[in-house]
Enzyme design. Structure first.
Site, short mmCIF file in Angstrom:
data_model
loop_
_atom_site.label_atom_id
_atom_site.label_comp_id
_atom_site.label_asym_id
_atom_site.label_seq_id
_atom_site.Cartn_x
_atom_site.Cartn_y
_atom_site.Cartn_z
N GLU A 1 -2.83 7.92 -4.06
CA GLU A 1 -3.25 7.54 -5.41
C GLU A 1 -4.68 7.96 -5.70
O GLU A 1 -5.51 7.96 -4.77
CB GLU A 1 -3.02 6.04 -5.65
N HIS B 1 -1.49 0.40 -9.73
CA HIS B 1 -2.16 -0.51 -8.79
C HIS B 1 -2.81 -1.68 -9.55
O HIS B 1 -4.01 -1.94 -9.42
CB HIS B 1 -3.21 0.25 -7.96
N ARG C 1 0.86 -1.18 0.00
CA ARG C 1 0.00 0.00 0.00
C ARG C 1 0.90 1.23 0.00
O ARG C 1 1.93 1.26 0.69
CB ARG C 1 -0.91 0.03 1.23
P1 NAD Z 1 -0.77 -11.32 4.80
O1 NAD Z 1 -1.69 -10.91 5.90
O2 NAD Z 1 -0.69 -12.76 4.43
O3 NAD Z 1 0.72 -10.81 5.11
C1 NAD Z 1 1.03 -9.60 5.76
C2 NAD Z 1 2.24 -9.86 6.66
O4 NAD Z 1 2.66 -8.61 7.21
C3 NAD Z 1 1.93 -10.81 7.84
O5 NAD Z 1 2.88 -11.84 7.90
C4 NAD Z 1 2.02 -9.89 9.06
O6 NAD Z 1 2.50 -10.55 10.21
C5 NAD Z 1 3.00 -8.84 8.58
N1 NAD Z 1 2.94 -7.59 9.33
C6 NAD Z 1 1.84 -6.95 9.83
N2 NAD Z 1 2.21 -5.82 10.46
C7 NAD Z 1 3.56 -5.74 10.36
C8 NAD Z 1 4.54 -4.79 10.80
N3 NAD Z 1 4.18 -3.69 11.48
N4 NAD Z 1 5.84 -5.03 10.52
C9 NAD Z 1 6.21 -6.14 9.85
N5 NAD Z 1 5.34 -7.08 9.40
C10 NAD Z 1 4.02 -6.87 9.65
O7 NAD Z 1 -1.22 -10.45 3.55
P2 NAD Z 1 -0.91 -10.73 2.00
O8 NAD Z 1 -2.01 -11.48 1.39
O9 NAD Z 1 0.48 -11.18 1.86
O10 NAD Z 1 -1.03 -9.21 1.46
C11 NAD Z 1 -0.15 -8.20 1.93
C12 NAD Z 1 -0.63 -6.84 1.52
O11 NAD Z 1 -0.42 -6.66 0.13
C13 NAD Z 1 -2.13 -6.60 1.70
O12 NAD Z 1 -2.44 -6.17 3.01
C14 NAD Z 1 -2.46 -5.55 0.68
O13 NAD Z 1 -2.45 -4.27 1.27
C15 NAD Z 1 -1.33 -5.65 -0.32
N6 NAD Z 1 -1.82 -6.05 -1.65
C16 NAD Z 1 -1.66 -5.22 -2.69
C17 NAD Z 1 -2.10 -5.59 -3.95
C18 NAD Z 1 -1.93 -4.70 -5.13
O14 NAD Z 1 -2.77 -4.71 -6.01
N7 NAD Z 1 -0.85 -3.95 -5.24
C19 NAD Z 1 -2.74 -6.80 -4.13
C20 NAD Z 1 -2.88 -7.66 -3.04
C21 NAD Z 1 -2.41 -7.27 -1.80
#
Ligand code: NAD
Length: 321
Positions: A269, A287, A240
């Protein structure tokens, strides 16, 4: 049952809802609804469910506009656009679309990582401009990913998939920071845990960000932390936008504090930070990390399936807690 969808999404999920006999209304304008338009749309009928997008800001006022809705299904895995405390107060279930987009986002992360290191966009602009006058030994030199250290910040579904591709495909060494340590992953991929984000930034040649947007991750990558990175390092963000202080990144790229960056998401954005688009050492995509035909259809399916389960009185599989 009545369902409102805030913008056109792939048909597959919509058809699932219709096959159930649900009445489905969709915002017919191909644009994000303004606050007022969203509130008005939701007040039209006593909707039982709402399928919303990450571009819709959902809070108390929105839940209040449609008090009959039991569930808001977010067409995304991230749910930072929804105020969960307000949802809880209003007794509304919130679901997301985890898992189905993991590989696609990991692939897009790789597309960005390799494109910035191999200067693909820059080279494309150069070639189209007619500047290619013949092979040259010093033309547009980039950097390898093979054998380098990749730092993952947030080793969840997407972060660990990116790490796996890098180890298996490129022989990269993985270091990572996450609030939760994953020793099974460490064993499987000979990865090393670092107890804080600073140590990952100082050591890695490539850094890929995969944390959700939370108060604790807003501006996690700021001016001070960019200064910790190697001048040869690349930063990739498909998580994000607000996780990175984008104006500080522009300055770091301008002043060659880091080598390059590749971004799919932006702090405000669709607006870009001042000066970002003028830089050569950055790659920008709008995005689209989950935007493949297959994945967007699966996201449509999973959102619909969650709505159906919830409206049948059961706990939906992707309930966000
Ligand atoms: P997920 O929940 O499986 O993984 C997130 C990880 O971040 C977890 O392991 C969690 O423990 C860790 N985390 C949380 N807070 C933290 C912190 N303060 N410091 C370090 N680590 C921390 O989620 P995911 O499915 O892997 O997705 C991750 C993110 O990717 C989503 O939340 C979303 O915002 C983003 N995303 C973006 C797109 C895009 O179109 N660009 C698409 C999908 C997901």
């Amino acid at each position: 049952m009545k369902v409102y969808i805030t913008r056109q999404i792939p048909e597959s999920g919509i058809n699932k809802l219709k096959e159930k006999g649900y009445e489905v209304d969709i915002n017919s304008a191909d644009k994000v609804l303004s606050r007022e338009e969203l509130l008005n749309a939701l007040k039209q009928k006593p909707y039982d469910a709402v399928l919303c997008l990450l571009t819709d800001k959902i809070d108390k006022e929105v839940f209040g506009a449609v008090p009959t809705a039991k569930i808001f299904a977010n067409y995304a895995v991230g749910f930072d656009n929804i105020n969960l405390a307000d949802a809880k107060e209003k007794n509304v279930m919130v679901v997301n679309t985890p898992g189905v987009l993991t590989e696609t986002v990991a692939e897009h992360t790789f597309a960005l990582m390799l494109a910035i290191a191999h200067r693909v966009s820059e080279a494309d602009r150069f070639t189209r401009a007619g500047n290619y006058k013949g092979w040259a030994p010093m033309l547009l030199l980039g950097a390898n990913l093979a054998g380098k250290t990749l730092g993952i910040v947030g080793l969840g579904r997407i972060g660990s998939t990116v790490a796996g591709y890098a180890v298996r495909g490129f022989g990269a060494k993985i270091i990572y920071y996450d609030v939760n340590r994953n020793e099974d992953f460490e064993k499987e991929f000979q990865a090393e845990y670092r107890g804080n984000v600073d140590d990952v930034l100082k050591e890695a040649d490539f850094i890929s960000i995969h944390v959700p947007l939370l108060e604790s991750t807003r501006h996690l990558i700021n001016k001070e932390r960019l200064a910790m990175m190697k001048p040869t390092a690349y930063l990739v963000n498909t998580s994000r936008g607000p996780v990175i202080d984008e104006q500080a990144l522009v300055e770091a790229l301008k002043n060659k504090i880091i080598k390059g960056a590749a971004l799919d998401v932006f702090e405000n954005e669709p607006a870009l930070a001042l000066g970002l688009a003028e830089l050569e050492n950055v790659i920008l995509t709008p995005h689209i990390a989950s935007a493949t035909e297959e994945t967007r259809s699966k996201m449509s399916d999973i959102a619909a399936e969650n709505i159906i389960v919830a409206l049948e009185g059961r706990v939906p599989p992707n309930l966000v807690k």
